[in-house]
Design a protein around this motif. Sequence first.
Motif, PDB file in Angstrom:
ATOM      1  N   SER A  92      31.949  37.921  46.229  1.00  0.00           N
ATOM      2  CA  SER A  92      32.249  39.462  45.014  1.00  0.00           C
ATOM      3  C   SER A  92      33.508  39.365  45.489  1.00  0.00           C
ATOM      4  O   SER A  92      34.439  38.532  44.522  1.00  0.00           O
ATOM      5  N   SER A  93      34.206  39.447  46.465  1.00  0.00           N
ATOM      6  CA  SER A  93      35.246  38.866  46.741  1.00  0.00           C
ATOM      7  C   SER A  93      36.666  38.437  45.924  1.00  0.00           C
ATOM      8  O   SER A  93      36.976  37.972  45.235  1.00  0.00           O
ATOM      9  N   SER A 138      35.407  35.309  45.493  1.00  0.00           N
ATOM     10  CA  SER A 138      34.956  34.480  43.709  1.00  0.00           C
ATOM     11  C   SER A 138      36.186  35.374  43.585  1.00  0.00           C
ATOM     12  O   SER A 138      36.144  34.410  42.461  1.00  0.00           O
ATOM     13  N   ARG A 139      35.879  36.876  42.882  1.00  0.00           N
ATOM     14  CA  ARG A 139      36.936  37.325  41.905  1.00  0.00           C
ATOM     15  C   ARG A 139      38.971  36.535  42.158  1.00  0.00           C
ATOM     16  O   ARG A 139      39.497  36.273  41.261  1.00  0.00           O
ATOM     17  N   LYS A 182      22.971  37.038  42.090  1.00  0.00           N
ATOM     18  CA  LYS A 182      23.786  38.972  42.108  1.00  0.00           C
ATOM     19  C   LYS A 182      25.239  38.784  41.982  1.00  0.00           C
ATOM     20  O   LYS A 182      25.477  39.948  41.784  1.00  0.00           O
ATOM     21  N   THR A 183      26.468  38.270  42.632  1.00  0.00           N
ATOM     22  CA  THR A 183      27.392  38.681  42.887  1.00  0.00           C
ATOM     23  C   THR A 183      28.459  38.287  42.428  1.00  0.00           C
ATOM     24  O   THR A 183      30.275  38.779  42.042  1.00  0.00           O
ATOM     25  N   SER A 184      28.018  36.606  42.252  1.00  0.00           N
ATOM     26  CA  SER A 184      29.779  35.567  42.236  1.00  0.00           C
ATOM     27  C   SER A 184      30.353  35.922  40.990  1.00  0.00           C
ATOM     28  O   SER A 184      29.199  36.051  39.837  1.00  0.00           O
ATOM     29  N   PHE A 185      31.958  36.127  40.440  1.00  0.00           N
ATOM     30  CA  PHE A 185      32.103  35.739  39.764  1.00  0.00           C
ATOM     31  C   PHE A 185      33.047  33.918  39.264  1.00  0.00           C
ATOM     32  O   PHE A 185      33.760  33.729  37.960  1.00  0.00           O
ATOM     33  N   GLU A 191      35.087  42.254  34.012  1.00  0.00           N
ATOM     34  CA  GLU A 191      34.058  43.492  35.831  1.00  0.00           C
ATOM     35  C   GLU A 191      32.413  42.408  35.527  1.00  0.00           C
ATOM     36  O   GLU A 191      31.562  42.548  35.790  1.00  0.00           O
ATOM     37  N   ARG A 226      29.985  38.834  35.210  1.00  0.00           N
ATOM     38  CA  ARG A 226      30.162  37.857  35.344  1.00  0.00           C
ATOM     39  C   ARG A 226      29.140  36.915  34.294  1.00  0.00           C
ATOM     40  O   ARG A 226      28.451  37.375  33.832  1.00  0.00           O
TER      41      ARG A 226
END
Length: 444
Positions: free
Chosen positions: A74-75, A77-78, A113-116, A433, A435
């Motif tokens: 998550s962090s 890829s942001r 579930k978490t990747s941007f 926010e 995705r």
Amino acid sequence: MGKTLLKNGKIVNEGVICEVDVLLDGDTISKISNDISDSNATVMDLEGKYMLPGIIDDQVHFREPGLTHKGNISSESRAAVAGGITTFMEQPNTNPQTTTIKKLEEKFSVANKTSFANYSFLFGGTNDNLEELKRLDKNACSGIKLFLGSSTGNMLVDDEVVIENIFRNTEMVISAHCEDENTIRENLAKYKSEYGDDIPIKYHPIIRSEEACYISSSRAIALAKKTGARLHVFHLSTGKETDLFRNDIPLEEKKITAEVCIHHLWFSDKDYQDKGTLIKWNPAVKTSTDRETLWQALLDDRIDVIATDHAPHLLSEKNNVYTKAPSGGPLVQHALPAMLEKHLEGVISLEKIVEKMSHNPAKLFQIEKRGFLREGYFADLTVVDLKAPWQVSKENIYYKCGWSPFEGNTFQSKVSHTFVNGHLAFSEGKLSEKRNAKRLTFNR
């Protein structure tokens, strides 16, 4: 998402720069033409900025699972999206390592579930997982990763019989970290006998030497030629290695390709005095002559891809003595601005940047409908402003580790907008926010 109409921008695509409109419809590029009008579309005036195909980074370490105090999918890829990178390929040296199909699919589940940013992973080859590798579907992930020389983690593949069997038993691209472990161990022992653990960082490129790199990469290339395997040599760091690669045939016909990373194009051994272990990478940043030769090979197409090898560590970890300071550093947010800086200095064209950072990774890994601005392709776009100076500081860094080797540096260009599958994921310094990332698919 509806429709978005991008007007008054210039596309950089397939060797051409031209002013056209681009219409995005849902997750797809619907139309590229002059004077598009669509009453149902939200119009964005780009005011002369440049539209690039979304950047594809074929080598990142996002640290999940098991090392998430440094970063996570998550962090990081942001941070990638903030730097115009819309697609990444993450490496297998996590904890546990991605060396079984089960662990690979667990990573895909986390990213879903978490990747941007769009995502895929490399499957790690080891001395004892050949049978698992044989079961891996050729379209399941980006390819195979081999550490033919130790690095962060414990994935050294040093059994020559196993290596040849891996080369003979996959149709996928084999991406290799090439450094000769015996050479490195001998060099390290010499300097440890003199300095103990606190070896001056200036000796890093001597310990992880030109010889160590060349021995390993030349052996891997010889084996690829012998077996017919598809080999991609990661992060070249020496001028000597560039002579191992061809530029007399198109990329599509190459079975042996090469990558160079941002840090090997930007820094040299002269920078160790100021940057210390912050620029400790494996392979090491070497001489300014090596850097110059890497640039030459990139521009004449012996080197095919530019990547980051993004590998965050905490500052508290990096600030250890030499033998305890881990190798690697965070780069995804600042890779494209660094390359744009070199463009403004007259070193590289925008067309060549796009070729090496978007087109070629898509071709090399046979990614489906990405890497180009084409009608019917996924709407991954990076918009850049070449006249927007900004300084890298802790306040504008998105990495979870909170630092960058570029801190204090002023770039003349910035990423103003990033679209991921048609969604405006980053706009003028603000991350969405929401995705809208997808798992990569391949045409193999």
